[in-house]
Design an enzyme around this catalytic site. Structure first.
Site, PDB file in Angstrom:
ATOM      1  N   ASP A   1       0.838  -1.198   0.000  1.00  0.00           N
ATOM      2  CA  ASP A   1       0.000   0.000   0.000  1.00  0.00           C
ATOM      3  C   ASP A   1       0.876   1.252   0.000  1.00  0.00           C
ATOM      4  O   ASP A   1       2.016   1.235   0.468  1.00  0.00           O
ATOM      5  CB  ASP A   1      -0.967   0.002   1.188  1.00  0.00           C
ATOM      6  CG  ASP A   1      -0.281   0.078   2.538  1.00  0.00           C
ATOM      7  OD1 ASP A   1       0.697  -0.661   2.752  1.00  0.00           O
ATOM      8  OD2 ASP A   1      -0.715   0.877   3.392  1.00  0.00           O
TER       9      ASP A   1
ATOM     10  N   GLU B   1       0.074  -0.739   5.940  1.00  0.00           N
ATOM     11  CA  GLU B   1       1.154  -0.103   6.699  1.00  0.00           C
ATOM     12  C   GLU B   1       1.005   1.407   6.724  1.00  0.00           C
ATOM     13  O   GLU B   1       1.312   2.057   7.727  1.00  0.00           O
ATOM     14  CB  GLU B   1       2.502  -0.494   6.100  1.00  0.00           C
ATOM     15  CG  GLU B   1       3.694  -0.264   7.035  1.00  0.00           C
ATOM     16  CD  GLU B   1       4.269   1.143   6.958  1.00  0.00           C
ATOM     17  OE1 GLU B   1       5.054   1.521   7.838  1.00  0.00           O
ATOM     18  OE2 GLU B   1       3.935   1.878   6.001  1.00  0.00           O
TER      19      GLU B   1
END
Length: 397
Positions: free
Chosen positions: A75, A140
């Protein structure tokens, strides 16, 4: 398309718009790289009320020990003003030897290089005599609730055990080989609401301005320093990050004021001992503020943010020696062992196995026109190759 080429790997990943919490095709792209190498791949969706569902990936090659984990995230943060980008953020264009794109260094680049390194190891030497796994999250850059922490729990419950972990975050400040992260400071955040009595500024004796207490209390958190650091860690640093009364009038004393704070702390403290010290400072300032002579102690509420991040330090000779040797062999540099910077998902992994972090140069992470030199992708892949070979050799595999 060969997984041995980190440039192609990274282009495939960048072209997936995986802005948290969207998977965006990035995990599918990684899965397509790993399956031909013999990895068993699991896609795990984690959920929790009040947070978006997150898709994660766990892949393992081999069934025996020793077991080396590579961890990271696909991500990425939002691109911001896309019109400010010189090159489209999800095009992975290469101009004058530089690849541009969101996630180029944070941290799709590290994933692309490690996948290439594993593929080259298999091509040159066969599968490692042990196991290699990828633990990759899609959360994250977001709340961090449905990502690494839950994927670790899922894998551990399935019987997975690891001997060491390398996180591919961009750790180098200027050039490859500068720095290995061997630990991280802890982090504690909180919010204080100081209560007063609303009133007219011309009649302060009929009111109680909470800003007077709040200023003293915020000051008490920042001075004196909590410590002067240790051999491995910087001094703990407290910052007040916001103060708000919600009061637009200049002739009205507010009824309450709210301020928030965060402290990054070293191994002199635990989260619990630090929280106790913060509470002590607030109590003393609320009772003894020189800005409120003759007043009773200020009334306040203190709320802690959920899940403080705990300080940790990795001292695992095999892991550090293998990575150090790989970096020196590939770059000629001796990396600094550092605990600087913010938190990372290594704070969760350290509860399962020794963990260190090493990746690309991080100067452009989260910025417009995030980019990486193509030469650095090849150089990092060579470092990872040497590390994999050295780590398994040192393990007697």
């Amino acid at each position: 398309m060969s997984t041995t080429d980190p440039v192609e790997n990274l282009q495939r990943l960048i072209r997936c718009p995986s802005v948290t919490p969207a998977e965006g095709g990035a995990l599918s792209a990684l899965e397509a790289m790993l399956l031909p190498l013999g990895f068993k791949v699991d896609r795990v969706v984690s959920t929790e009320d009040g947070t978006p569902d997150i898709e994660n990936l766990y892949a393992r090659l081999g069934n025996d020990g020793p077991h080396l984990m590579f961890a990271g995230h696909t991500d990425v943060v939002p691109v911001g003003d896309e019109g400010a980008w010189t090159h489209p953020p999800f095009a992975a264009e290469i101009v004058d030897g530089i690849m541009y794109g969101r996630g180029a260094v944070d941290m799709k680049g590290g994933i692309a290089c490690f996948a290439a390194a594993v593929a080259r190891h298999i091509e040159n030497h066969g599968a490692p005599k042990g196991s290699v796994s990828f633990l990759i999250t899609g959360d994250e850059e977001g709340p961090g609730i449905n990502g690494t922490i839950k994927l670790l729990q899922w894998a551990h419950e399935k019987g997975e055990r690891w001997d060491a972990c390398l996180v591919g975050e961009p750790t180098n400040p200027d050039q490859l080989g500068d720095m290995i992260k061997i630990g991280r400071r802890g982090s504690v955040s909180g919010k204080v609401v100081v209560h007063g009595v609303q009133g007219h500024v011309a009649y302060p004796h009929l009111a109680d301005n909470p800003l007077r207490a709040a200023i003293a209390m915020a000051g008490a958190l920042m001075d004196p320093p909590f410590d002067h650091g240790t051999d491995e860690f910087q001094p703990s640093n407290m910052e007040v990050t916001t103060i708000d009364t919600g009061n637009p009038a200049t002739n009205v004393l507010p009824s309450k004021v709210t301020f928030a704070f965060n402290i990054r702390f070293n191994d002199i403290w635990t989260a619990e001992s630090l929280m106790a010290e913060i509470t002590r400072r607030l109590d003393n300032a609320a009772a003894k503020s020189d800005l409120r002579p003759g007043r009773q102690p200020a009334r306040y509420d203190l709320t802690w943010a959920e899940r403080p991040s705990h300080v940790f330090l990795t001292r695992n000779n095999r892991l550090l020696d293998s990575l150090n040797a790989a970096i020196e062999k590939s770059t000629g540099r001796t990396p600094k062992l550092s605990t600087t910077g913010g938190t990372s998902d290594a704070r969760f992994i350290k509860d399962y196995c020794p963990v260190v972090e090493f990746g690309l140069v991080g100067q452009t992470m989260h910025m417009v026109d995030e980019n990486v030199p193509v030469a650095d992708l090849e150089a990092l892949t060579r470092i990872y190759q040497a590390f994999i070979a050295r780590w398994f050799a040192d393990a007697g595999a």
